[in-house]
Design a protein around this motif. Structure first.
Motif, short mmCIF file in Angstrom:
data_model
loop_
_atom_site.label_atom_id
_atom_site.label_comp_id
_atom_site.label_asym_id
_atom_site.label_seq_id
_atom_site.Cartn_x
_atom_site.Cartn_y
_atom_site.Cartn_z
N THR A 164 0.84 -1.20 0.00
CA THR A 164 0.00 0.00 0.00
C THR A 164 0.87 1.25 0.00
N HIS A 165 1.96 1.23 0.77
CA HIS A 165 2.89 2.36 0.77
C HIS A 165 3.44 2.60 -0.64
N CYS A 166 3.77 1.54 -1.33
CA CYS A 166 4.36 1.67 -2.67
C CYS A 166 3.37 2.38 -3.60
N ILE A 167 2.13 1.94 -3.58
CA ILE A 167 1.10 2.55 -4.42
C ILE A 167 0.92 4.02 -4.05
N GLN A 168 0.83 4.30 -2.75
CA GLN A 168 0.62 5.67 -2.29
C GLN A 168 1.82 6.56 -2.60
N ALA A 169 3.02 6.03 -2.43
CA ALA A 169 4.23 6.82 -2.69
C ALA A 169 4.34 7.15 -4.18
N ARG A 170 4.02 6.18 -5.03
CA ARG A 170 4.03 6.47 -6.47
C ARG A 170 3.05 7.58 -6.80
N ALA A 171 1.86 7.52 -6.18
CA ALA A 171 0.84 8.55 -6.43
C ALA A 171 1.33 9.92 -5.94
N MET A 172 1.96 9.95 -4.77
CA MET A 172 2.46 11.21 -4.24
C MET A 172 3.49 11.85 -5.17
N LEU A 173 4.32 11.02 -5.78
CA LEU A 173 5.38 11.53 -6.66
C LEU A 173 4.92 11.65 -8.11
N GLY A 174 3.72 11.12 -8.41
CA GLY A 174 3.23 11.14 -9.78
C GLY A 174 3.99 10.19 -10.70
N TRP A 175 4.50 9.09 -10.12
CA TRP A 175 5.30 8.13 -10.88
C TRP A 175 4.44 6.96 -11.33
N SER A 176 4.64 6.53 -12.56
CA SER A 176 4.04 5.29 -13.05
C SER A 176 4.89 4.11 -12.56
N VAL A 177 4.37 2.92 -12.76
CA VAL A 177 5.16 1.73 -12.43
C VAL A 177 6.43 1.70 -13.27
N GLU A 178 6.31 2.12 -14.53
CA GLU A 178 7.47 2.12 -15.42
C GLU A 178 8.54 3.10 -14.94
N GLN A 179 8.10 4.28 -14.48
CA GLN A 179 9.08 5.26 -13.99
C GLN A 179 9.75 4.76 -12.72
N LEU A 180 8.97 4.18 -11.81
CA LEU A 180 9.56 3.63 -10.59
C LEU A 180 10.55 2.53 -10.94
N SER A 181 10.22 1.72 -11.93
CA SER A 181 11.12 0.66 -12.37
C SER A 181 12.47 1.24 -12.80
N ARG A 182 12.42 2.31 -13.58
CA ARG A 182 13.67 2.95 -14.02
C ARG A 182 14.41 3.57 -12.84
N GLU A 183 13.69 4.27 -11.98
CA GLU A 183 14.31 4.98 -10.85
C GLU A 183 14.96 4.02 -9.87
N ALA A 184 14.27 2.90 -9.57
CA ALA A 184 14.76 1.96 -8.55
C ALA A 184 15.54 0.79 -9.13
N GLU A 185 15.56 0.70 -10.48
CA GLU A 185 16.22 -0.41 -11.15
C GLU A 185 15.65 -1.76 -10.70
N VAL A 186 14.31 -1.79 -10.65
CA VAL A 186 13.57 -3.00 -10.28
C VAL A 186 12.63 -3.31 -11.45
N PRO A 187 12.56 -4.57 -11.89
CA PRO A 187 11.68 -4.90 -13.01
C PRO A 187 10.22 -4.52 -12.75
N VAL A 188 9.55 -4.08 -13.80
CA VAL A 188 8.13 -3.71 -13.71
C VAL A 188 7.32 -4.86 -13.12
N GLU A 189 7.61 -6.07 -13.52
CA GLU A 189 6.88 -7.25 -13.04
C GLU A 189 6.99 -7.40 -11.53
N ASP A 190 8.18 -7.13 -10.98
CA ASP A 190 8.38 -7.22 -9.52
C ASP A 190 7.53 -6.18 -8.80
N ILE A 191 7.47 -4.97 -9.35
CA ILE A 191 6.68 -3.91 -8.72
C ILE A 191 5.20 -4.28 -8.77
N GLN A 192 4.75 -4.78 -9.91
CA GLN A 192 3.35 -5.18 -10.03
C GLN A 192 3.01 -6.30 -9.07
#
Length: 102
Positions: A21-49
């Motif tokens: 839930t924190h991950c979803i809320q933090a992305r919303a606070m920063l206006g980041w998509s899953v794809e942007q978070l993937s690039r920023e954190a160097e974590v695969p999109v699938e892992d974030i999902q």
């Protein structure tokens, strides 16, 4: 310099405090998509999902996500929405930054 045991304890605390839930809320606070978070954190999109769907992911992926958000000035506590750290300009923090998680 912290010992390896201390680093391990701090990582366990970060893992306990950072939820899907924190991950979803933090992305919303920063206006980041899953794809942007993937690039920023160097974590695969699938892992974030998977993490946001409350499925198991590697601790290393969860830590990378938590640390990337913390580098943006967000802090995490169980039962609360992400907040802004005190190092972020105080006037930018509002009531919504400290709301309870549903």
């Amino acid at each position: 310099m912290a010992s390896l045991a201390m680093n391990h304890i701090l990582e366990r605390i970060a893992l306990f405090q950072f939820t899907p839930t924190h991950c979803i809320q933090a992305r919303a606070m920063l206006g980041w998509s899953v794809e942007q978070l993937s690039r920023e954190a160097e974590v695969p999109v699938e892992d974030i999902q998977r993490f946001e769907a409350q499925q198991d992911v590697a601790d290393a992926a969860r830590l990378a996500l938590a640390y990337r958000f913390e580098a943006q000035g967000l802090v995490f506590f169980p039962g609360f929405a992400p907040g802004r750290s005190v190092s972020v300009a105080r006037e930018s923090a509002g009531h919504a930054d400290f709301a309870m998680v549903d």
